[in-house]
Design an enzyme around this catalytic site. Structure first.
Site, PDB file in Angstrom:
ATOM      1  N   ASP A 149     -23.044 -21.764 -12.584  1.00  0.00           N
ATOM      2  CA  ASP A 149     -24.148 -20.820 -12.604  1.00  0.00           C
ATOM      3  C   ASP A 149     -24.048 -19.993 -13.891  1.00  0.00           C
ATOM      4  O   ASP A 149     -23.035 -20.044 -14.601  1.00  0.00           O
ATOM      5  CB  ASP A 149     -24.053 -19.919 -11.368  1.00  0.00           C
ATOM      6  CG  ASP A 149     -25.127 -18.851 -11.344  1.00  0.00           C
ATOM      7  OD1 ASP A 149     -26.314 -19.198 -11.480  1.00  0.00           O
ATOM      8  OD2 ASP A 149     -24.774 -17.669 -11.187  1.00  0.00           O
ATOM      9  N   ALA A 186     -25.786 -16.161 -14.710  1.00  0.00           N
ATOM     10  CA  ALA A 186     -25.589 -14.716 -14.517  1.00  0.00           C
ATOM     11  C   ALA A 186     -24.603 -14.440 -13.394  1.00  0.00           C
ATOM     12  O   ALA A 186     -24.748 -14.922 -12.276  1.00  0.00           O
ATOM     13  CB  ALA A 186     -26.927 -14.043 -14.218  1.00  0.00           C
ATOM     14  N   ALA A 224     -33.033  -6.023  -3.721  1.00  0.00           N
ATOM     15  CA  ALA A 224     -33.338  -6.991  -4.781  1.00  0.00           C
ATOM     16  C   ALA A 224     -32.263  -8.064  -4.870  1.00  0.00           C
ATOM     17  O   ALA A 224     -32.551  -9.221  -5.191  1.00  0.00           O
ATOM     18  CB  ALA A 224     -33.491  -6.283  -6.118  1.00  0.00           C
ATOM     19  N   MET A 260     -30.480 -13.422  -4.247  1.00  0.00           N
ATOM     20  CA  MET A 260     -30.079 -13.793  -5.608  1.00  0.00           C
ATOM     21  C   MET A 260     -29.494 -15.200  -5.641  1.00  0.00           C
ATOM     22  O   MET A 260     -28.736 -15.601  -4.774  1.00  0.00           O
ATOM     23  CB  MET A 260     -29.050 -12.796  -6.144  1.00  0.00           C
ATOM     24  CG  MET A 260     -28.862 -12.877  -7.646  1.00  0.00           C
ATOM     25  SD  MET A 260     -30.363 -12.424  -8.550  1.00  0.00           S
ATOM     26  CE  MET A 260     -30.412 -10.663  -8.262  1.00  0.00           C
ATOM     27  N   LYS A 319     -36.817 -17.610  -9.233  1.00  0.00           N
ATOM     28  CA  LYS A 319     -37.319 -16.239  -9.187  1.00  0.00           C
ATOM     29  C   LYS A 319     -38.608 -16.084  -8.387  1.00  0.00           C
ATOM     30  O   LYS A 319     -38.809 -15.067  -7.721  1.00  0.00           O
ATOM     31  CB  LYS A 319     -37.473 -15.698 -10.613  1.00  0.00           C
ATOM     32  CG  LYS A 319     -36.185 -15.741 -11.436  1.00  0.00           C
ATOM     33  CD  LYS A 319     -34.977 -15.206 -10.663  1.00  0.00           C
ATOM     34  CE  LYS A 319     -33.691 -15.299 -11.464  1.00  0.00           C
ATOM     35  NZ  LYS A 319     -32.484 -15.051 -10.652  1.00  0.00           N
ATOM     36  N   HIS A 378     -37.478 -16.190  -4.917  1.00  0.00           N
ATOM     37  CA  HIS A 378     -36.748 -14.947  -4.657  1.00  0.00           C
ATOM     38  C   HIS A 378     -37.721 -13.843  -4.246  1.00  0.00           C
ATOM     39  O   HIS A 378     -37.499 -13.136  -3.252  1.00  0.00           O
ATOM     40  CB  HIS A 378     -35.984 -14.551  -5.933  1.00  0.00           C
ATOM     41  CG  HIS A 378     -35.090 -13.372  -5.791  1.00  0.00           C
ATOM     42  ND1 HIS A 378     -33.778 -13.386  -6.186  1.00  0.00           N
ATOM     43  CD2 HIS A 378     -35.311 -12.108  -5.327  1.00  0.00           C
ATOM     44  CE1 HIS A 378     -33.221 -12.205  -5.968  1.00  0.00           C
ATOM     45  NE2 HIS A 378     -34.147 -11.408  -5.439  1.00  0.00           N
ATOM     46  N   ARG A 404     -32.626 -23.782  -5.750  1.00  0.00           N
ATOM     47  CA  ARG A 404     -31.656 -23.472  -4.701  1.00  0.00           C
ATOM     48  C   ARG A 404     -32.362 -22.931  -3.454  1.00  0.00           C
ATOM     49  O   ARG A 404     -33.378 -22.285  -3.568  1.00  0.00           O
ATOM     50  CB  ARG A 404     -30.654 -22.427  -5.217  1.00  0.00           C
ATOM     51  CG  ARG A 404     -29.866 -22.888  -6.408  1.00  0.00           C
ATOM     52  CD  ARG A 404     -29.187 -21.698  -7.064  1.00  0.00           C
ATOM     53  NE  ARG A 404     -28.411 -22.140  -8.234  1.00  0.00           N
ATOM     54  CZ  ARG A 404     -28.088 -21.327  -9.231  1.00  0.00           C
ATOM     55  NH1 ARG A 404     -28.464 -20.073  -9.229  1.00  0.00           N
ATOM     56  NH2 ARG A 404     -27.386 -21.792 -10.243  1.00  0.00           N
ATOM     57  N   ASP A 421     -21.844 -17.388  -7.841  1.00  0.00           N
ATOM     58  CA  ASP A 421     -21.549 -16.065  -7.289  1.00  0.00           C
ATOM     59  C   ASP A 421     -22.492 -15.673  -6.155  1.00  0.00           C
ATOM     60  O   ASP A 421     -22.398 -14.549  -5.650  1.00  0.00           O
ATOM     61  CB  ASP A 421     -21.615 -15.004  -8.387  1.00  0.00           C
ATOM     62  CG  ASP A 421     -23.011 -14.883  -8.989  1.00  0.00           C
ATOM     63  OD1 ASP A 421     -23.507 -15.887  -9.543  1.00  0.00           O
ATOM     64  OD2 ASP A 421     -23.615 -13.796  -8.909  1.00  0.00           O
TER      65      ASP A 421
END
Length: 269
Positions: free
Chosen positions: A10, A12, A44, A48, A52, A55, A160, A186
């Site tokens: 990944d 970020a 928010a 994650m 996006k 999301h 994902r 993460d």
């Protein structure tokens, strides 16, 4: 061939952007800018790791947030609303992402070690391609140059928690067996991505979304506070199904060696 051929990383919170700060703050700003609607940083962070657009839609389906939305606007969040917020999100994200392109301390040393083992370095992200096209060259200037990268909107099937971005890396890198890959992430959707792809999957606890603090914020905590947050992050990632969890990719070499030994014994994830 029963050896580790590649890691799929990944971006970020795993390789760059300690604390996965760049996307999180932008979600808050995008909701405010598009609809004058307030969400918290913790809200928010919830989905994650997803693409996006997905999301934003997932945020709108969270019970507490959805209740506030209906109270303010009188209806549920529609896909048209998601489009509007996404359109606000994109320029904000593109303006911010390069500021968080520096690799996390110690990560490049791990990647150098992987290269010495003849292990390829793939990568994928919840960022869409137009954001990645800004992030990738800046990260390269800092020394991070993966052999492959895949963006969330590159795959027609979606992003994902499906396996498709990870599997696209398998194809582009020419990997013989998904069991010869280790996925590092993460976030819960990223862990699920690796599992769905049939890969060894390792959670990143301290530098990413599971703790959600910048390095300075982390260092400002007491030892007791750090231990509590570390344990919470490990628990979250193990509950997501990670085979192993480490503090940071910088600390991952012993875990990679364990998986290399397991693979040499023909063990599978």
């Amino acid at each position: 061939m029963q050896k580790i051929e590649a890691v799929i990383l990944d971006w970020a919170g795993t390789v760059v952007d300690y604390g996965s700060v760049a996307p999180t703050t932008i979600f808050v700003e995008a909701f405010k800018q598009a609809y004058n609607f307030d969400i918290s940083l913790s809200e928010a962070r919830g989905p994650m790791g997803m693409g996006k657009w997905d999301h934003i839609k997932t945020l709108g389906q969270q019970p507490e947030l959805a209740t506030r939305w209906r109270k303010q606007f009188g209806h549920d969040m529609t896909d048209d609303v998601v489009d509007d917020i996404y359109q606000s999100f994109m320029p904000l994200q593109k303006a911010k992402v390069a500021e968080h392109a520096k690799p996390i301390d110690g990560v490049l040393s791990t990647l150098d070690w992987l290269k010495l083992q003849d292990i390829k370095i793939g990568s994928c992200s919840g960022y869409p391609r137009e954001v990645m096209e800004i992030l990738v060259p800046v990260a390269a200037d800092y020394g991070y140059k993966p052999d492959c990268w895949v963006a969330s909107d590159d795959i027609a099937a979606g992003s994902r928690p499906g396996p498709w971005m990870a599997l696209q890396n398998v194809q582009e890198l020419g990997i013989n067996n998904v069991a010869n890959c280790i996925k590092f992430d993460d976030s819960t959707p990223g862990i699920t991505e690796g599992l769905n792809a049939g890969m060894w999957t390792v959670g990143i606890a301290l530098t990413g979304n599971a703790v959600g603090l910048t390095e300075n914020e982390w260092l400002a905590l007491t030892k007791e506070q750090q231990q509590l947050k570390r344990q919470q992050a490990y628990n979250e990632l193990y509950r997501a199904g990670a085979h192993y969890v480490v503090d940071s990719l910088a600390d991952a070499i012993p875990t990679i060696q364990l998986i290399m030994s397991a693979r040499a014994r023909n063990e599978r994830p």
